[in-house]
Design a protein around this motif. Sequence first.
Motif, PDB file in Angstrom:
ATOM      1  N   LEU A 101      35.194-119.987  45.542  1.00 38.97           N
ATOM      2  CA  LEU A 101      34.518-121.185  46.032  1.00 38.97           C
ATOM      3  C   LEU A 101      34.505-121.164  47.553  1.00 38.97           C
ATOM      4  CD1 LEU A 101      36.927-123.251  47.189  1.00 38.97           C
ATOM      5  CD2 LEU A 101      37.378-123.395  44.753  1.00 38.97           C
ATOM      6  N   GLU A 102      33.695-122.033  48.099  1.00 43.98           N
ATOM      7  CA  GLU A 102      33.649-122.248  49.545  1.00 43.98           C
ATOM      8  C   GLU A 102      33.940-123.719  49.794  1.00 43.98           C
ATOM      9  OE1 GLU A 102      29.719-121.103  50.716  1.00 43.98           O
ATOM     10  OE2 GLU A 102      30.105-118.975  50.376  1.00 43.98           O
ATOM     11  N   THR A 103      34.685-124.005  50.860  1.00 41.68           N
ATOM     12  CA  THR A 103      34.981-125.384  51.211  1.00 41.68           C
ATOM     13  C   THR A 103      35.098-125.501  52.729  1.00 41.68           C
ATOM     14  OG1 THR A 103      36.433-127.278  50.763  1.00 41.68           O
ATOM     15  CG2 THR A 103      37.489-125.115  50.951  1.00 41.68           C
ATOM     16  N   PHE A 104      34.584-126.599  53.268  1.00 43.46           N
ATOM     17  CA  PHE A 104      34.731-126.842  54.702  1.00 43.46           C
ATOM     18  C   PHE A 104      36.132-127.350  54.991  1.00 43.46           C
ATOM     19  CE2 PHE A 104      30.069-127.266  54.353  1.00 43.46           C
ATOM     20  CZ  PHE A 104      29.713-126.350  55.332  1.00 43.46           C
ATOM     21  N   GLU A 105      36.572-127.178  56.225  1.00 41.15           N
ATOM     22  CA  GLU A 105      37.935-127.575  56.569  1.00 41.15           C
ATOM     23  C   GLU A 105      38.163-129.071  56.389  1.00 41.15           C
ATOM     24  OE1 GLU A 105      39.151-127.785  60.918  1.00 41.15           O
ATOM     25  OE2 GLU A 105      37.341-126.566  61.065  1.00 41.15           O
ATOM     26  N   TRP A 106      37.137-129.902  56.502  1.00 39.23           N
ATOM     27  CA  TRP A 106      37.314-131.341  56.324  1.00 39.23           C
ATOM     28  C   TRP A 106      37.245-131.738  54.851  1.00 39.23           C
ATOM     29  CZ3 TRP A 106      32.444-129.642  58.057  1.00 39.23           C
ATOM     30  CH2 TRP A 106      31.370-129.959  57.244  1.00 39.23           C
ATOM     31  N   GLN A 107      36.910-130.807  53.991  1.00 39.59           N
ATOM     32  CA  GLN A 107      36.811-131.139  52.575  1.00 39.59           C
ATOM     33  C   GLN A 107      38.157-130.949  51.878  1.00 39.59           C
ATOM     34  OE1 GLN A 107      33.446-128.616  51.586  1.00 39.59           O
ATOM     35  NE2 GLN A 107      32.106-130.404  51.478  1.00 39.59           N
ATOM     36  N   ALA A 108      38.428-129.765  51.345  1.00 40.06           N
ATOM     37  CA  ALA A 108      39.606-129.686  50.479  1.00 40.06           C
ATOM     38  C   ALA A 108      40.317-128.344  50.436  1.00 40.06           C
ATOM     39  CB  ALA A 108      39.186-130.085  49.067  1.00 40.06           C
TER      40      ALA A 108
END
Length: 139
Positions: A101-108
């Motif tokens: 998966l990919e996630t932004f640092e402000w997400q999870a």
Amino acid sequence: MNYTVAPATGDEVRSGYVGRQLREFNYRYVGEYPEVQYIRLNARDSKAQVVGGLRAIVAMHWLRVEVLWVSDDLRGKGIGSQLLVEAERLARGLGARNAALETFEWQAPQFYARHGYEEVARMDKYIGNFYLAIMRKAL
């Protein structure tokens, strides 16, 4: 040879022709694998309102989590964990051996790390000064 590039028609997209051609090409290198399978999960409250959801695919023996969302006011109550655990269970049943998966640092990223995902790549300043983490987990 003359050719043009244009948006695919709805019929062309529905036919799956381009995907089948790529799959046939891939088979020469890695052998046959199941067609893409979709995992679509929703979490609903007592009034049947959607309060969270997960969208993923299983392709080439990988679970690819594309979207995991939980309503702001219900985060931290285990809904995201239940969605992720169920998606992983379903994916294993479909032959997935790994997840990504990919996630932004402000997400999870910390949420996924608690579930056994490790960051394998990072794209700094993907948007503004925020990074995009690419994470994986063996299933």
